[in-house]
Design a protein around this motif. Structure first.
Motif, PDB file in Angstrom:
ATOM      1  N   ASN A   1       1.186  -1.335   0.219  1.00 15.63           N
ATOM      2  CA  ASN A   1       0.067   0.135   0.216  1.00 15.63           C
ATOM      3  C   ASN A   1       1.161   1.610   0.026  1.00 15.63           C
ATOM      4  N   GLY A   2       2.367   0.787  -0.690  1.00 18.86           N
ATOM      5  CA  GLY A   2       2.724   2.300  -0.605  1.00 18.86           C
ATOM      6  C   GLY A   2       4.079   2.201  -0.503  1.00 18.86           C
ATOM      7  N   VAL A   3       4.757   2.738  -0.182  1.00 18.15           N
ATOM      8  CA  VAL A   3       6.494   2.728  -0.206  1.00 18.15           C
ATOM      9  C   VAL A   3       7.191   3.352   1.511  1.00 18.15           C
ATOM     10  N   VAL A   4       7.794   2.558   1.805  1.00 19.02           N
ATOM     11  CA  VAL A   4       9.345   2.949   2.667  1.00 19.02           C
ATOM     12  C   VAL A   4      10.708   3.052   2.469  1.00 19.02           C
ATOM     13  N   HIS A   5      10.922   4.673   3.508  1.00 18.86           N
ATOM     14  CA  HIS A   5      12.671   4.894   2.889  1.00 18.86           C
ATOM     15  C   HIS A   5      12.675   4.856   4.511  1.00 18.86           C
ATOM     16  N   LEU A   6      13.905   4.392   4.566  1.00 18.50           N
ATOM     17  CA  LEU A   6      14.571   3.846   6.019  1.00 18.50           C
ATOM     18  C   LEU A   6      15.305   5.605   6.529  1.00 18.50           C
ATOM     19  N   ILE A   7      15.001   5.812   7.134  1.00 23.58           N
ATOM     20  CA  ILE A   7      16.045   7.141   7.904  1.00 23.58           C
ATOM     21  C   ILE A   7      16.989   7.075   8.422  1.00 23.58           C
ATOM     22  N   ASP A   8      17.658   7.657   9.149  1.00 24.35           N
ATOM     23  CA  ASP A   8      18.722   7.581  10.045  1.00 24.35           C
ATOM     24  C   ASP A   8      18.493   7.481  11.541  1.00 24.35           C
ATOM     25  N   ASN A   9      17.249   8.050  11.848  1.00 23.25           N
ATOM     26  CA  ASN A   9      16.869   9.462  12.828  1.00 23.25           C
ATOM     27  C   ASN A   9      15.747   9.520  13.403  1.00 23.25           C
ATOM     28  N   VAL A  10      15.262   9.648  14.522  1.00 21.50           N
ATOM     29  CA  VAL A  10      13.049   9.810  14.599  1.00 21.50           C
ATOM     30  C   VAL A  10      13.100  10.805  14.476  1.00 21.50           C
ATOM     31  N   LEU A  11      12.362  11.185  14.189  1.00 19.03           N
ATOM     32  CA  LEU A  11      11.905  12.560  13.468  1.00 19.03           C
ATOM     33  C   LEU A  11      10.381  12.715  15.012  1.00 19.03           C
ATOM     34  N   VAL A  12      11.439  13.848  15.661  1.00 16.93           N
ATOM     35  CA  VAL A  12      10.237  13.612  16.949  1.00 16.93           C
ATOM     36  C   VAL A  12       9.826  15.204  16.957  1.00 16.93           C
ATOM     37  N   ASN A  13       9.004  15.421  16.702  1.00 12.75           N
ATOM     38  CA  ASN A  13       7.849  16.374  16.220  1.00 12.75           C
ATOM     39  C   ASN A  13       6.656  16.271  16.731  1.00 12.75           C
ATOM     40  N   LEU A  14       6.032  17.658  17.747  1.00 13.82           N
ATOM     41  CA  LEU A  14       5.300  17.335  18.408  1.00 13.82           C
ATOM     42  C   LEU A  14       3.953  18.201  17.824  1.00 13.82           C
ATOM     43  N   GLU A  15       4.330  18.927  16.705  1.00 14.04           N
ATOM     44  CA  GLU A  15       3.149  19.415  15.795  1.00 14.04           C
ATOM     45  C   GLU A  15       2.680  19.311  15.684  1.00 14.04           C
ATOM     46  N   SER A  16       0.892  19.540  15.047  1.00 15.88           N
ATOM     47  CA  SER A  16      -0.128  18.695  14.093  1.00 15.88           C
ATOM     48  C   SER A  16      -0.808  20.476  13.932  1.00 15.88           C
ATOM     49  N   ASP A  17      -1.273  20.088  12.295  1.00 13.25           N
ATOM     50  CA  ASP A  17      -2.404  20.675  11.760  1.00 13.25           C
ATOM     51  C   ASP A  17      -2.863  20.086  11.294  1.00 13.25           C
ATOM     52  N   PRO A  18      -4.319  19.532  12.247  1.00 15.59           N
ATOM     53  CA  PRO A  18      -5.362  18.876  11.528  1.00 15.59           C
ATOM     54  C   PRO A  18      -5.434  19.367  10.074  1.00 15.59           C
ATOM     55  N   ALA A  19      -6.165  20.030   9.639  1.00 15.00           N
ATOM     56  CA  ALA A  19      -7.017  20.777   9.026  1.00 15.00           C
ATOM     57  C   ALA A  19      -6.433  20.746   6.665  1.00 15.00           C
ATOM     58  N   ALA A  20      -4.532  21.270   7.518  1.00 15.07           N
ATOM     59  CA  ALA A  20      -3.274  20.835   6.856  1.00 15.07           C
ATOM     60  C   ALA A  20      -3.324  19.312   5.818  1.00 15.07           C
ATOM     61  N   ALA A  21      -3.774  18.290   7.408  1.00 18.42           N
ATOM     62  CA  ALA A  21      -3.383  17.273   6.866  1.00 18.42           C
ATOM     63  C   ALA A  21      -4.924  16.247   6.338  1.00 18.42           C
ATOM     64  N   SER A  22      -5.822  16.732   6.515  1.00 17.80           N
ATOM     65  CA  SER A  22      -7.269  17.372   5.835  1.00 17.80           C
ATOM     66  C   SER A  22      -7.150  17.220   4.770  1.00 17.80           C
ATOM     67  N   SER A  23      -7.261  18.197   4.498  1.00 16.78           N
ATOM     68  CA  SER A  23      -6.924  19.147   2.470  1.00 16.78           C
ATOM     69  C   SER A  23      -5.758  18.184   1.605  1.00 16.78           C
ATOM     70  N   ALA A  24      -4.441  18.141   2.932  1.00 18.37           N
ATOM     71  CA  ALA A  24      -2.993  17.231   1.511  1.00 18.37           C
ATOM     72  C   ALA A  24      -3.883  15.662   1.325  1.00 18.37           C
ATOM     73  N   PHE A  25      -4.684  15.381   1.979  1.00 15.40           N
ATOM     74  CA  PHE A  25      -5.145  13.928   2.032  1.00 15.40           C
ATOM     75  C   PHE A  25      -5.720  14.230   0.758  1.00 15.40           C
ATOM     76  N   ALA A  26      -7.301  15.519   0.903  1.00 14.82           N
ATOM     77  CA  ALA A  26      -8.092  15.645  -0.092  1.00 14.82           C
ATOM     78  C   ALA A  26      -7.871  15.634  -0.982  1.00 14.82           C
ATOM     79  N   SER A  27      -6.176  16.430  -1.606  1.00  8.00           N
ATOM     80  CA  SER A  27      -5.705  17.233  -2.662  1.00  8.00           C
ATOM     81  C   SER A  27      -4.893  15.289  -3.684  1.00  8.00           C
ATOM     82  N   ALA A  28      -4.458  14.729  -2.342  1.00  9.97           N
ATOM     83  CA  ALA A  28      -3.761  13.324  -2.551  1.00  9.97           C
ATOM     84  C   ALA A  28      -4.907  12.220  -3.813  1.00  9.97           C
ATOM     85  N   THR A  29      -5.984  12.273  -3.126  1.00 11.37           N
ATOM     86  CA  THR A  29      -6.832  10.968  -2.738  1.00 11.37           C
ATOM     87  C   THR A  29      -7.992  12.254  -4.887  1.00 11.37           C
TER      88      THR A  29
END
Length: 403
Positions: free
Chosen positions: A313-341
């Motif tokens: 169901n997609g693709v994985v890229h391995l990275i050498d660090n954990v992206l510890v980001n506690l910020e979120s923007d649900p509206a931006a996430a929803s808009s991006a998903f709608a555009s992708a769909t």
């Protein structure tokens, strides 16, 4: 495939199709791939097989990777005696479009030189994902050998020919290609990602409807791109993870900032100084220098150390660090998903996968999308509505599954 064996199939196609089929059979015979030809002929016993063959012989551009007779002899009877399974095998060896760098009767397969990859979408759609994702195939060139990525055994191109009178290139390969596994199977079987594999296999999520599933199954619904930290990356941030022991919302946000929801972003679509929107609605920025390619989320950055690990169901890229980001923007996430769909609904899958000038879910660059499903996408965006033990999650990441 003997020409007299084509009589049954020819009854289902027009005269022009039958002519192309005869030329197709002759081309396979010239390569010594007669078993693959026989399989294609036998597929005429099912409506799905008839449709696939008529599509192939319709006159459009197609690229076929035909396994040798020896390679197909090793396919288990459980597959060869199952018309549906056999059709899936054939469809994963057929790509719409031309991947040839030569106009001669002996085509040469287009291929980037390692560590770069060439990728194309096959005719096989995923049965694992609700997104009906077109399964992708990846290959690269090392020295004079063109070999395929993500395969359990080494598979390479050994010969080629062009079907006379049709826009079909056939490449003889020395193995049978295996379609992508699930996300859980992929990370569980990689020695670099056993920590993540333990997390996906042993973290159980309870939905609002009372259903129970593993995190891995949860993330196998809909199309995603995952930036997966390797074992050493988790080990390096033990204190940061421990501080999240009572913060389920924060842990979920960190997870979502490693995902792109609704689209598959391959290495050929990641360009310097471009960006995407994560499943948490935050910017994932990409930059390339002499040291490699990096992805940044908030103040956290990681180097992409291995690309294009394909999943159902997609693709994985391995990275050498954990992206510890506690910020979120649900509206931006929803808009991006709608555009992708929306973009996935009009996606063209013929030819090599490459970055396009405009499209969904992006800043200054985009992907060609992979198809998705609104309900499945909502699952990832609404992960916060589920419940699980944060302490259990962290113990799996930092405990028994760490190597």
């Amino acid at each position: 495939m003997r020409l007299q064996n084509l009589a049954v199939l020819a009854a289902f196609v027009s005269v022009s199709y039958a002519q192309n089929l005869t030329a197709f059979a002759n081309a396979l015979q010239s390569l010594g791939a007669t078993t693959f030809g026989s399989i294609a002929s036998n597929l005429s016993s099912t409506p799905q097989g008839q449709t696939a063959i008529q599509t192939l012989l319709s006159g459009g551009n197609f690229t076929i990777f035909a396994p040798s007779n020896d390679a197909l002899a090793a396919v288990p009877e459980s597959v060869t005696s199952n018309s549906s399974a056999l059709l899936d095998v054939v469809l994963y060896h057929v790509l719409p479009g031309s991947f040839s760098s030569s106009n001669s009767s002996t085509p040469f397969l287009m291929s980037a030189t390692f560590p770069n990859h060439t990728l194309g979408r096959t005719l096989l759609n995923s049965t694992e994902s609700e997104g009906n994702v077109s399964q992708v195939l990846a290959w690269t060139k090392e020295g004079n050998t063109i070999s395929f990525l993500n395969q359990p055994t080494n598979v390479s191109v050994v010969n080629s020919t062009r079907v006379e009178g049709a826009q079909i290139d056939i490449y003889l390969i020395n193995g049978v290609l295996t379609s992508p596994p699930t996300l859980t199977a992929l990370v569980s079987n990689s020695t670099n990602t056993t920590s993540l594999g333990g997390l996906l296999n042993n973290t159980f999520i309870a939905g609002s409807d009372g259903s129970n599933t593993t995190l891995g199954n949860y993330l196998s619904q809909g199309t995603i791109t995952a930036f997966a930290p390797i074992n050493a990356a988790f080990s390096a941030i033990q204190s940061s993870l421990s501080s999240l022991a009572t913060n389920q919302s924060g842990l979920i946000t960190v997870l979502q900032n490693h995902l792109i929801n609704g689209t598959a972003l391959y290495s050929t679509e990641i360009a310097n100084n471009t960006s995407q929107t994560s499943a948490a609605g935050e910017t994932l920025h990409f930059s390339t220098n002499s040291s490699g390619t990096f992805v940044t989320s908030g103040s956290a950055s990681a180097k992409i150390i291995q690309t294009d690990l394909l999943t159902s169901n997609g693709v994985v890229h391995l990275i050498d660090n954990v992206l510890v980001n506690l910020e979120s923007d649900p509206a931006a996430a929803s808009s991006a998903f709608a555009s992708a769909t929306s973009a996935a609904a009009t996606e063209t899958r013929a030819g090599p996968i490459a970055a396009s000038a405009t499209g969904p879910n992006s800043g200054s660059s985009t992907t060609s999308g992979g198809g998705s499903n609104n309900a499945a996408g909502a699952l990832i965006m609404n992960l916060h509505s589920c419940t699980f033990s944060v302490a259990t999650v962290i113990s799996f990441v930092l405990g028994a599954y760490m190597i």
